[in-house]
Design a protein around this motif. Structure first.
Motif: not given
Ligand SMILES: Nc1nc2c(c(=O)[nH]1)N[C@H]1C(S)=C(S)[C@@H](COP(=O)(O)O)O[C@H]1N2
Ligand SMILES: [Mo]
Length: 193
Positions: A24, A26, A28, A141, A146, A159
């Motif tokens: 996934p 993720m 924001y 990603h 990261r 990240k």
């Protein structure tokens, strides 16, 4: 009984976690795009020497490959991924943190932040990673670089890292201000404060 299935996979997952298929995204907000010629990694705050690394300087540091598991606080985990990067401790050594430095704020392109205790950042399996399972990280990603902090929930694995700020006192980052745990150990289910 269940414990013996699939080579101990069950015990391999922290409480409340399940394996996911796929990986996934993720984030924001949006995915920042950072041209390598403009990418910098800055080390500042409670340090003897502030440092700013270019991509070439970063890539000249000793590289490591390691295999680890990742655990997102929303409940998904992935096991056995291979990451390639530079050990965070080798980057930190360049700026020589002052003895008073206790915690680090990771600052990201795009504005995200997350806090990590310096002792957690210095563990040997914590990477500033640019490759995952043999391929460069994809933009969403975290490309170019990261954090991978395998022993803490994955929100700590910032990240698009652009700076590490050394702090004499721990301070909450983005999700921590919204109530996520200051440390986030998945084995102790340190999800929320
Ligand atoms: N810069 C930045 N780093 C971030 C995030 C983010 O929104 N912005 N999300 C965090 C969260 S909550 C998780 S679970 C992981 C997700 O990483 P992934 O998208 O590669 O799975 O990145 C973490 N690092
Ligand atoms: Mo997350």
């Amino acid at each position: 009984m269940e414990r013996e299935g699939r080579g101990g996979q069950k015990d391999r997952l922290p409480p409340g976690q399940r394996l996911v298929v796929g990986w996934p995204v993720m984030t924001y907000g949006g995915t920042p795009v950072i041209p390598l010629e403009r990418w910098r990694l800055r080390l500042f705050g409670a340090v003897e020497r502030e440092v700013e690394l270019s991509w070439e300087e970063f890539m000249a540091l000793p590289k490591t490959k390691l295999v680890c598991d990742i655990h997102c606080v929303t409940g998904w985990s992935r096991v056995g991924d291979e990451w390639e990067g530079v050990r965070a401790k080798d980057v930190v050594a360049l700026c020589r943190p002052l003895p008073e430095a206790k915690a680090v704020m990771a600052h990201c392109y795009g504005g995200y932040t997350t806090n990590i205790l310096l002792e957690d950042l210095l563990l040997p399996d914590v990477l500033l990673a640019y490759r995952h399972n043999g391929k460069d990280l994809s933009p969403e990603h975290g490309w170019p670089v990261r954090l991978v902090v395998p022993h803490l929930y994955f929100w700590k694995s910032a990240k698009w890292v652009r700076a590490l700020e050394f702090m004499t006192k721990d301070r909450p980052g983005f999700w921590e201000m919204y109530g996520y745990h200051m440390r986030g150990d998945p084995w102790r289910e340190e999800r929320y404060a």
